[in-house]
Motif scaffolding. Structure first.
Motif, PDB file in Angstrom:
ATOM      1  N   LEU A  65     -48.956 -18.318  53.807  1.00 14.15           N
ATOM      2  CA  LEU A  65     -48.829 -18.007  52.385  1.00 14.15           C
ATOM      3  C   LEU A  65     -50.191 -17.806  51.734  1.00 14.15           C
ATOM      4  O   LEU A  65     -50.426 -16.811  51.045  1.00 14.15           O
ATOM      5  N   THR A  66     -51.091 -18.763  51.943  1.00 11.06           N
ATOM      6  CA  THR A  66     -52.377 -18.725  51.240  1.00 11.06           C
ATOM      7  C   THR A  66     -53.307 -17.642  51.754  1.00 11.06           C
ATOM      8  O   THR A  66     -54.276 -17.292  51.074  1.00 11.06           O
ATOM      9  N   THR A  67     -53.040 -17.098  52.931  1.00  2.91           N
ATOM     10  CA  THR A  67     -53.883 -16.034  53.462  1.00  2.91           C
ATOM     11  C   THR A  67     -53.231 -14.658  53.377  1.00  2.91           C
ATOM     12  O   THR A  67     -53.840 -13.662  53.773  1.00  2.91           O
ATOM     13  N   SER A  68     -52.025 -14.598  52.829  1.00  2.00           N
ATOM     14  CA  SER A  68     -51.323 -13.318  52.721  1.00  2.00           C
ATOM     15  C   SER A  68     -51.836 -12.503  51.542  1.00  2.00           C
ATOM     16  O   SER A  68     -51.995 -13.037  50.440  1.00  2.00           O
ATOM     17  N   PRO A  69     -52.099 -11.197  51.732  1.00  2.00           N
ATOM     18  CA  PRO A  69     -52.523 -10.351  50.601  1.00  2.00           C
ATOM     19  C   PRO A  69     -51.435 -10.199  49.544  1.00  2.00           C
ATOM     20  O   PRO A  69     -51.718  -9.807  48.416  1.00  2.00           O
ATOM     21  N   THR A  70     -50.203 -10.527  49.906  1.00  2.00           N
ATOM     22  CA  THR A  70     -49.108 -10.475  48.936  1.00  2.00           C
ATOM     23  C   THR A  70     -49.253 -11.568  47.895  1.00  2.00           C
ATOM     24  O   THR A  70     -48.796 -11.426  46.759  1.00  2.00           O
ATOM     25  N   TYR A  71     -49.905 -12.662  48.267  1.00  2.00           N
ATOM     26  CA  TYR A  71     -50.045 -13.814  47.385  1.00  2.00           C
ATOM     27  C   TYR A  71     -51.523 -14.172  47.220  1.00  2.00           C
ATOM     28  O   TYR A  71     -51.987 -15.189  47.763  1.00  2.00           O
ATOM     29  N   PRO A  72     -52.277 -13.363  46.494  1.00  2.00           N
ATOM     30  CA  PRO A  72     -53.712 -13.641  46.345  1.00  2.00           C
ATOM     31  C   PRO A  72     -54.019 -14.921  45.582  1.00  2.00           C
ATOM     32  O   PRO A  72     -55.098 -15.489  45.735  1.00  2.00           O
ATOM     33  N   ARG A  73     -53.084 -15.368  44.737  1.00  2.00           N
ATOM     34  CA  ARG A  73     -53.278 -16.603  43.980  1.00  2.00           C
ATOM     35  C   ARG A  73     -52.195 -17.609  44.371  1.00  2.00           C
ATOM     36  O   ARG A  73     -51.011 -17.320  44.252  1.00  2.00           O
ATOM     37  N   CYS A  74     -52.623 -18.786  44.803  1.00  2.00           N
ATOM     38  CA  CYS A  74     -51.678 -19.827  45.207  1.00  2.00           C
ATOM     39  C   CYS A  74     -52.133 -21.180  44.677  1.00  2.00           C
ATOM     40  O   CYS A  74     -53.329 -21.487  44.698  1.00  2.00           O
ATOM     41  N   ILE A  75     -51.186 -21.964  44.218  1.00  2.00           N
ATOM     42  CA  ILE A  75     -51.452 -23.335  43.786  1.00  2.00           C
ATOM     43  C   ILE A  75     -50.654 -24.240  44.710  1.00  2.00           C
ATOM     44  O   ILE A  75     -49.429 -24.141  44.802  1.00  2.00           O
ATOM     45  N   ILE A 129     -54.700 -27.923  44.823  1.00  8.04           N
ATOM     46  CA  ILE A 129     -55.783 -27.002  45.137  1.00  8.04           C
ATOM     47  C   ILE A 129     -55.347 -25.585  44.787  1.00  8.04           C
ATOM     48  O   ILE A 129     -54.267 -25.139  45.183  1.00  8.04           O
ATOM     49  N   GLY A 130     -56.189 -24.895  44.034  1.00  7.11           N
ATOM     50  CA  GLY A 130     -55.931 -23.506  43.673  1.00  7.11           C
ATOM     51  C   GLY A 130     -56.700 -22.575  44.585  1.00  7.11           C
ATOM     52  O   GLY A 130     -57.910 -22.707  44.739  1.00  7.11           O
ATOM     53  N   PHE A 131     -55.981 -21.655  45.228  1.00  6.75           N
ATOM     54  CA  PHE A 131     -56.579 -20.703  46.152  1.00  6.75           C
ATOM     55  C   PHE A 131     -56.572 -19.301  45.570  1.00  6.75           C
ATOM     56  O   PHE A 131     -55.582 -18.867  44.966  1.00  6.75           O
ATOM     57  N   VAL A 132     -57.673 -18.593  45.749  1.00  2.00           N
ATOM     58  CA  VAL A 132     -57.760 -17.174  45.416  1.00  2.00           C
ATOM     59  C   VAL A 132     -58.237 -16.449  46.664  1.00  2.00           C
ATOM     60  O   VAL A 132     -59.316 -16.753  47.188  1.00  2.00           O
ATOM     61  N   ASP A 133     -57.424 -15.529  47.170  1.00  2.00           N
ATOM     62  CA  ASP A 133     -57.744 -14.819  48.415  1.00  2.00           C
ATOM     63  C   ASP A 133     -58.028 -15.781  49.562  1.00  2.00           C
ATOM     64  O   ASP A 133     -58.922 -15.564  50.378  1.00  2.00           O
ATOM     65  N   GLY A 134     -57.273 -16.866  49.638  1.00  2.00           N
ATOM     66  CA  GLY A 134     -57.423 -17.812  50.728  1.00  2.00           C
ATOM     67  C   GLY A 134     -58.568 -18.788  50.583  1.00  2.00           C
ATOM     68  O   GLY A 134     -58.797 -19.605  51.472  1.00  2.00           O
ATOM     69  N   VAL A 135     -59.302 -18.722  49.481  1.00  2.00           N
ATOM     70  CA  VAL A 135     -60.441 -19.610  49.252  1.00  2.00           C
ATOM     71  C   VAL A 135     -60.091 -20.618  48.161  1.00  2.00           C
ATOM     72  O   VAL A 135     -59.627 -20.233  47.082  1.00  2.00           O
ATOM     73  N   GLY A 136     -60.300 -21.908  48.422  1.00  2.00           N
ATOM     74  CA  GLY A 136     -60.051 -22.924  47.408  1.00  2.00           C
ATOM     75  C   GLY A 136     -61.122 -22.869  46.333  1.00  2.00           C
ATOM     76  O   GLY A 136     -62.302 -23.084  46.606  1.00  2.00           O
ATOM     77  N   VAL A 137     -60.727 -22.554  45.100  1.00  2.00           N
ATOM     78  CA  VAL A 137     -61.698 -22.413  44.013  1.00  2.00           C
ATOM     79  C   VAL A 137     -61.562 -23.500  42.949  1.00  2.00           C
ATOM     80  O   VAL A 137     -62.416 -23.612  42.079  1.00  2.00           O
ATOM     81  N   GLU A 138     -60.492 -24.276  43.006  1.00  2.00           N
ATOM     82  CA  GLU A 138     -60.330 -25.382  42.062  1.00  2.00           C
ATOM     83  C   GLU A 138     -59.508 -26.478  42.710  1.00  2.00           C
ATOM     84  O   GLU A 138     -58.595 -26.212  43.508  1.00  2.00           O
ATOM     85  N   ARG A 139     -59.859 -27.714  42.385  1.00  2.00           N
ATOM     86  CA  ARG A 139     -59.166 -28.866  42.949  1.00  2.00           C
ATOM     87  C   ARG A 139     -58.957 -29.902  41.842  1.00  2.00           C
ATOM     88  O   ARG A 139     -59.891 -30.286  41.158  1.00  2.00           O
ATOM     89  N   VAL A 140     -57.721 -30.320  41.685  1.00  2.00           N
ATOM     90  CA  VAL A 140     -57.380 -31.373  40.726  1.00  2.00           C
ATOM     91  C   VAL A 140     -57.008 -32.604  41.540  1.00  2.00           C
ATOM     92  O   VAL A 140     -56.026 -32.595  42.290  1.00  2.00           O
ATOM     93  N   VAL A 141     -57.783 -33.649  41.413  1.00  2.00           N
ATOM     94  CA  VAL A 141     -57.610 -34.866  42.198  1.00  2.00           C
ATOM     95  C   VAL A 141     -57.053 -35.961  41.315  1.00  2.00           C
ATOM     96  O   VAL A 141     -57.668 -36.332  40.312  1.00  2.00           O
ATOM     97  N   GLY A 142     -55.884 -36.482  41.701  1.00  2.00           N
ATOM     98  CA  GLY A 142     -55.230 -37.440  40.822  1.00  2.00           C
ATOM     99  C   GLY A 142     -55.032 -36.785  39.467  1.00  2.00           C
ATOM    100  O   GLY A 142     -54.623 -35.643  39.365  1.00  2.00           O
ATOM    101  N   PHE A 143     -55.366 -37.495  38.413  1.00  2.00           N
ATOM    102  CA  PHE A 143     -55.306 -36.918  37.070  1.00  2.00           C
ATOM    103  C   PHE A 143     -56.705 -36.843  36.458  1.00  2.00           C
ATOM    104  O   PHE A 143     -56.853 -36.793  35.238  1.00  2.00           O
ATOM    105  N   GLU A 144     -57.729 -36.832  37.314  1.00  2.00           N
ATOM    106  CA  GLU A 144     -59.097 -36.767  36.812  1.00  2.00           C
ATOM    107  C   GLU A 144     -59.326 -35.480  36.038  1.00  2.00           C
ATOM    108  O   GLU A 144     -58.943 -34.392  36.475  1.00  2.00           O
TER     109      GLU A 144
END
Length: 213
Positions: A65-75, A129-144
Motif C-alpha cells: 500500500l505505502t509503496t503503490s503509486p496509486t496511494y502516494p499519501r498514506c496514514i 506515521i504519515g507517508f508520502v511516496d513511501g517515505v515517512g514524513v511525519e510521526r505522531v507518538v502517543g499524544f505528544e
C-alpha cells in the motif's frame, strides 16, 4: 467536506429546474457539470479504498500500500487493541479518512508487523506515521504535540498532517491521488521523534499504558 451521495439529489433537482433566463441557465449547467465531476471522482476514489479507515493484517499488505503509486499519501496507525489511547486515535482517524479522500488511512496491530515495528523504531503507542511516496514524513507518538491530551480535537491532528504535506488543506483543490512534495532529510522525523529515535524511551505519563516495549 468531500462530495457525498447526497449530492446526487442536488444534481437531479438542478437538472429538473426550469429557467427562462439564459444566464441563469448557463450558470446552472456549469454547476451541474462541476457537481457531477466531483461526485464521480469521490465515488471512484471510494472504490479504491479512499474515504475509509482500513484494518490491515500483514506487513506485505502495508508495504504494498505505502509503496503503490496509486496511494502516494498514506496514514498508518500502529496500535494494540487493548490500549485506550489507540482507540481514541482510531476515532480521529476514522473522521479524517471520510474528509480527506486524497490519502489512504489504515491501521495495523503491532503484533502483525514485527519487522516494520522494529525497522521503524515504533516503541510507544499509539504511533501514527504519515507517508508520502513511501517515505515517512511525519510521526505522531502517543499524544505528544496534540494540545488537549486525551481530549485533543481532530483538527489538531489534521493540522499536523496537513503541515507536513501528508494531507491536503481542504479547499485547496488538490484532489485524490495528487503526489505531495517530499521533504528532503525528514524521512520520518516528525515532532514526535525521528525514524528510530523512540528506542528505549518512556511514555510521558507514568500511569499511561502506551509504553509497551
Amino acid at each position: 467536506m468531500p462530495p457525498s451521495d447526497d449530492e446526487d439529489a442536488l444534481i437531479a433537482s438542478l437538472e429538473a429546474a426550469t429557467d427562462t433566463d439564459p444566464t441563469l441557465s448557463a450558470l446552472r449547467e456549469r454547476r451541474i457539470q462541476s457537481l457531477s465531476s466531483a461526485v464521480s471522482a469521490a465515488k471512484a476514489a471510494r472504490t479504491q479504498g479512499f474515504g475509509s479507515y482500513t484494518p490491515l493484517s500483514s506487513e506485505k499488505s502495508l508495504l504494498d500500500l505505502t509503496t503503490s503509486p496509486t496511494y502516494p499519501r498514506c496514514i498508518v496507525h500502529f496500535f494494540k487493541s487493548d490500549f485506550n489511547r489507540c482507540s481514541i486515535m482510531d476515532g480521529h482517524l476514522e473522521t479524517l479518512a471520510q474528509k480527506h479522500l486524497e490519502a489512504r488511512f489504515v491501521r495495523i496491530a503491532v503484533e502483525d508487523a514485527p519487522f516494520l515495528v522494529e525497522r521503524l523504531g515504533v516503541r510507544v503507542l499509539p504511533c501514527v506515521i504519515g507517508f508520502v511516496d513511501g517515505v515517512g514524513v511525519e510521526r505522531v507518538v502517543g499524544f505528544e504535540g496534540l494540545k488537549g491530551g486525551d481530549a485533543f480535537e481532530t483538527g489538531v491532528l489534521e493540522g499536523r498532517l496537513v503541515g507536513k504535506g501528508v494531507l491536503l488543506e481542504v479547499g485547496t483543490g488538490g484532489g485524490v491521488g495528487v503526489v505531495g512534495r517530499r521533504e528532503e532529510g525528514r524521512d520520518g522525523e516528525g515532532e514526535g521523534g525521528g525514524k528510530r529515535g523512540l528506542r528505549g524511551r518512556k511514555a510521558v505519563d507514568e500511569d499511561e499504558d502506551d509504553d509497551w516495549d
